[in-house]
Design an enzyme around this catalytic site. Structure first.
Site, PDB file in Angstrom:
ATOM      1  N   CYS B  71       0.831  -1.210   0.000  1.00  0.00           N
ATOM      2  CA  CYS B  71       0.000   0.000   0.000  1.00  0.00           C
ATOM      3  C   CYS B  71       0.864   1.260   0.000  1.00  0.00           C
ATOM      4  CB  CYS B  71      -0.916   0.006   1.222  1.00  0.00           C
ATOM      5  SG  CYS B  71      -1.831   1.562   1.337  1.00  0.00           S
ATOM      6  N   ASN B 174     -14.168   8.944  -1.508  1.00  0.00           N
ATOM      7  CA  ASN B 174     -14.796   7.793  -2.162  1.00  0.00           C
ATOM      8  C   ASN B 174     -14.455   6.599  -1.297  1.00  0.00           C
ATOM      9  OD1 ASN B 174     -15.415   9.439  -4.380  1.00  0.00           O
ATOM     10  ND2 ASN B 174     -13.503   8.908  -5.412  1.00  0.00           N
ATOM     11  N   HIS B 185      -6.786   1.791   1.609  1.00  0.00           N
ATOM     12  CA  HIS B 185      -6.364   2.560   2.787  1.00  0.00           C
ATOM     13  C   HIS B 185      -7.301   3.761   2.977  1.00  0.00           C
ATOM     14  CE1 HIS B 185      -2.843   3.597   5.479  1.00  0.00           C
ATOM     15  NE2 HIS B 185      -3.638   4.645   5.603  1.00  0.00           N
ATOM     16  N   HIS B 187      -8.763   7.024   2.966  1.00  0.00           N
ATOM     17  CA  HIS B 187      -8.255   8.299   2.464  1.00  0.00           C
ATOM     18  C   HIS B 187      -9.347   9.048   1.720  1.00  0.00           C
ATOM     19  CE1 HIS B 187      -8.063   5.976  -1.260  1.00  0.00           C
ATOM     20  NE2 HIS B 187      -7.868   7.095  -1.930  1.00  0.00           N
ATOM     21  N   GLN B 189      -9.830  12.837  -0.918  1.00  0.00           N
ATOM     22  CA  GLN B 189      -9.120  13.586  -1.939  1.00  0.00           C
ATOM     23  C   GLN B 189      -9.564  15.044  -1.923  1.00  0.00           C
ATOM     24  OE1 GLN B 189      -8.527  11.473  -5.843  1.00  0.00           O
ATOM     25  NE2 GLN B 189     -10.084  10.118  -5.012  1.00  0.00           N
TER      26      GLN B 189
END
Lengths: 360, 360
Positions: B71, B174, B185, B187, B189
């Site tokens: 990752c 998302n 992972h 996260h 944006q």
């Protein structure tokens, strides 16, 4: 010469057989004794977006990927498997969807309380079966059969446009489980909406502004510009051109546009229909040839609104695939679904070259 | 108190550590020696839709669902697995995407040939890692960590808004492979767009029209109306209310709206941020509780445009899931993707009851 015959299904829905030639007996009755369905459909005004949203709360339980031997779109070949189509065979058949998103008989009434505006989800949803062959596809139909499908769409466009409250007739095909198709039998759909869909309304505004500014049709001018540029053209006939739009949103997207400024499918002449019946499946075959196996795609006819600005409109068929690479799909995530900004990872010129079969 | 430290990655990209408290050493250097990437991004004018479309042709080869032990969003815990984050641990980290859809250094130049208009896809795309725990989720973060994430979004909203040519800062998450997330992972944006996204532009127009007609804010009035109706409310705090919109497009959709008329995240005060850090994950947990396992969702902050009509704007967070039933997704097919007519199969009032945990 396409021949039409009409029956009613056991719950009262209309069904139309469109045969490549006259002389077939399609009088078989629907023996299922289906109860009538009340389809509760409404549209609500999204005041932030300035658009209608359709709420169809009864559809959650609709048929979902039945096994092939229980396909409701097959003809009724034996008494143990009574389908939506009573005849033992058919060429093309159109019938009212049993679980429609829009309905002429929805019991919903208009209501307006401050910012909350509800109208009945009036309209009609029809299913179009392209062939009785469960494992076929639109692209692989013989040309005369494509012509019969086009005749069916023309007939439905005219008749649905005459229904009270219908403002727009949208004929489309969803193909592929990847885009959520729940029945694999080759079929399309026709939605008769009680309003001009937001996408077509924006196109209408652009056509209006361009016409007011230049006296010309934006779609005609785009077609000329594409012919001039050449790089995005996929197929060019005497009456239609298929090209990847300059600002394509989807990895592989094609507009099939008639050279003549016509508002809708019923306005096409014989020569145009004959060419379209070859060019349309040829374009679909190009999509299927891109990657591994049949392409998931959506094909939708952008026709003129039923009641206004018909002179302004220029017919177009939009075809696009969500497959961007072998095994990889284009998803609509934050940028697209949250902000309506499309990000396309494939340059339209490269997409056109790939669709033309060139090595890219 | 959130502490920020900045480094540059080996290819020159900026990276910011946001820690829950000061005192951590985050000075580790990026040892990968990455070559600089030229990100060719452009935006093209879709003259039929009257909207910009971003074409980012270099992104096709981006990282796609790597195995968990590779990752790129994990911290760099050992020299055999150098990741995007050089430090051996972090709380929250924000960095420039290596394969961005928009770039401040795109080599594309403006061009206008008749109807074909191209501008550089100027802007910036950043990745926000919510935790160094690969298997965590935003909803399960401790409240102080959510607060740090909010501080990071506030900082980035302010700083990205100062960049030349940036007109809108959109922070979103998302979540879920079902919507195409390529890295599992936890996260989010941040996209800094060179134009106001079409969805926000339509909202702006609606806010403008409503303000011109009534002198009031449409979002404020909608919030009052939702409080009055009550049936679509999911969570109500002292400073924020979460409700399913009256004309929801998605099976499960919630708007989290501050009671105070504020334009964006940087305008929230301490009490508001403290409540938001609890209410936001609480709403996400309600989505996770609907069906089988973690919900695929998109959460996007609808902030004011950077440069105009900021007084008009009212901050909102839109959260929606595409899962409509266990194992079933809402797909955008012909009606939505072809005509922009959303069909929602779940009544918003039922969705709200389900999100409140009531048996429906």
């Amino acid at each position: 010469m396409t021949a039409r015959q009409q029956i009613h299904l056991s719950d009262g829905r209309e069904l139309f057989y469109f045969d490549d030639a006259p002389g077939k007996d399609r009088s078989a009755a629907d023996l299922r004794g289906l109860p009538e369905v009340t389809n509760v459909s409404e549209r609500r005004w999204d005041s932030l977006a300035g658009e209608w949203v359709v709420i169809a709360g009864h559809r959650q339980s609709r048929t979902f990927l039945p096994p092939a031997d229980q396909c409701p779109l097959d003809p009724t070949r034996d008494a143990d498997h009574l389908t939506e189509i009573p005849a033992h065979d058919y060429d093309v058949v159109v019938f009212e969807n049993r679980f429609p998103s829009l309905s002429t008989s929805t019991p919903v009434e208009s209501s307006l309380h401050g910012l909350f505006h509800i109208e009945p989800g009036q309209g009609r949803c029809e299913v179009v079966c392209f062939t009785s062959d469960h494992s076929g596809s639109f692209a692989s139909l013989p040309v005369p059969r494509v012509r019969t499908v086009l005749d069916a769409l023309i007939n439905r466009t005219v008749e649905l446009g005459r229904l009270d409250g219908v403002e727009y007739v949208f004929a489309f095909e969803n193909r592929g489980e990847e885009i959520g198709v729940t029945l694999s039998h080759p079929h399309g759909q026709i939605y008769a909406y009680p309003f001009v869909p937001p996408r077509m309304e924006r196109t209408r505004q652009s056509l209006r502004e361009h016409h007011d500014a230049t006296g010309e049709c934006l779609q005609c001018n785009l077609l000329e510009a594409e012919h001039g540029d050449g790089v995005r053209i996929v197929e060019k006939g005497s009456h239609f051109t298929a090209y990847v739009p300059f600002a394509a949103r989807w990895p592989y997207e094609v507009m099939i546009v008639p050279h003549r400024h016509v508002p809708d499918l019923p306005a096409l002449d014989e020569a145009e229909l004959a060419e379209l019946a070859e060019l349309y499946p040829a374009v679909l075959k190009r999509f299927d040839g891109l990657f591994d196996g049949p392409a998931p795609y959506i094909a939708g006819w952008q026709q003129a609104p039923v009641r206004f600005d018909r002179d302004l409109w220029h017919l177009a068929l939009q075809v696009f695939s969500i497959r961007r690479a072998p095994g990889k799909l284009k998803y609509l995530a934050g940028s697209e679904s949250g902000a309506a900004v499309w990000i396309n990872d494939i340059a339209p010129e490269k997409a056109a070259a790939a669709l033309r079969g060139e090595t890219v």
